[in-house]
Design an enzyme around this catalytic site. Structure first.
Site, PDB file in Angstrom:
ATOM      1  N   ASN A 113       0.863  -1.181   0.000  1.00 36.02           N
ATOM      2  CA  ASN A 113       0.000   0.000   0.000  1.00 36.02           C
ATOM      3  C   ASN A 113       0.899   1.232   0.000  1.00 36.02           C
ATOM      4  O   ASN A 113       1.504   1.571   1.008  1.00 36.02           O
ATOM      5  CB  ASN A 113      -0.912   0.005   1.227  1.00 36.02           C
ATOM      6  CG  ASN A 113      -1.800   1.238   1.261  1.00 36.02           C
ATOM      7  OD1 ASN A 113      -2.106   1.820   0.226  1.00 36.02           O
ATOM      8  ND2 ASN A 113      -2.187   1.658   2.459  1.00 36.02           N
ATOM      9  N   ILE A 114       0.994   1.885  -1.142  1.00 36.21           N
ATOM     10  CA  ILE A 114       1.858   3.051  -1.276  1.00 36.21           C
ATOM     11  C   ILE A 114       1.011   4.303  -1.114  1.00 36.21           C
ATOM     12  O   ILE A 114       0.158   4.590  -1.958  1.00 36.21           O
ATOM     13  CB  ILE A 114       2.565   3.060  -2.651  1.00 36.21           C
ATOM     14  CG1 ILE A 114       3.298   1.746  -2.877  1.00 36.21           C
ATOM     15  CG2 ILE A 114       3.530   4.238  -2.745  1.00 36.21           C
ATOM     16  CD1 ILE A 114       3.778   1.547  -4.298  1.00 36.21           C
ATOM     17  N   CYS A 138      15.504   4.667   2.055  1.00 37.83           N
ATOM     18  CA  CYS A 138      14.619   3.794   2.815  1.00 37.83           C
ATOM     19  C   CYS A 138      15.521   2.725   3.426  1.00 37.83           C
ATOM     20  O   CYS A 138      16.661   3.024   3.782  1.00 37.83           O
ATOM     21  CB  CYS A 138      13.506   3.214   1.932  1.00 37.83           C
ATOM     22  SG  CYS A 138      14.076   2.386   0.429  1.00 37.83           S
TER      23      CYS A 138
END
Length: 204
Positions: A113-114, A138
């Protein structure tokens, strides 16, 4: 304008700056120690230049601080939701680097889920020249960072095949169809009026 990518992985050799002479023996202790003039510059995992004043990588640790300092960073965008490590925070404070923490949960397909607003927020930071030089990272410098850079390439009018080639070069065997679909469908219209301090040349 072609952008030069100098990718560094865990196997990349360190950069040795300063005197190349061997370590000297301390007459008081009998031990050998490196001379003060030498400094090993170790890039973070998956480090590369995205554009002038914009870099990408995996999560940096203390071994990478000397290298990051050499970049003269003003800002770091961290796309991980976890609390930023104390050692990293101290490094930022010492060097006057501002942290933008825009956390995205690291998930595996098919549960990816971006959050579009988080990516949009990261791009607004990237597009503001006052934040340059800047590092986007990240955990591994693959998926979350790849999505931000991919959407940035859309703003730079790169063709999709070139955007996906770059994404896949960093993600390698971990490339996700969902990430590439997100990049393709991301709405860049609200960001087109942002000040573009970076090069906007098309890559065909």
């Amino acid at each position: 304008m072609a952008v030069e990518n100098c990718i560094a992985t865990e196997a990349s050799p360190s950069l040795n700056v300063g005197s190349s002479s061997p370590s000297e023996k301390d007459p008081a202790t009998g031990y050998y120690a490196e001379r003060d003039s030498e400094e090993l510059l170790v890039p973070p995992l998956n480090f590369a230049m995205v554009d002038k004043g914009i870099y990408r990588s995996g999560f940096p640790d203390s071994a990478n601080f000397g290298f990051l300092k050499s970049l003269g960073l003003r800002s770091i965008i961290c796309l991980c939701p976890e609390t930023y490590p104390q050692a990293n925070n101290e490094f930022l404070k010492t060097n006057g680097i501002k942290l933008f923490q825009l956390g995205i949960d690291g998930c595996k397909e098919p549960f990816v889920n971006i959050p579009e607003e988080t990516i949009r927020g990261a791009l607004k930071v990237v597009l503001d020249a006052r934040n340059h030089p800047l590092l986007i990272h990240c955990k591994r410098g693959k998926h979350r960072t790849g999505c931000v850079v991919g959407c940035l390439r859309r703003l730079q009018r790169w063709c999709l095949s070139s955007i996906f080639d770059e994404y896949q070069r960093f993600a390698a065997a971990k490339a996700r169809v969902s990430d590439q679909r997100f990049i393709e469908l991301f709405d860049i219209s609200s960001l087109k009026q942002s000040p573009m301090s970076i090069s906007c040349s098309k890559r065909k």
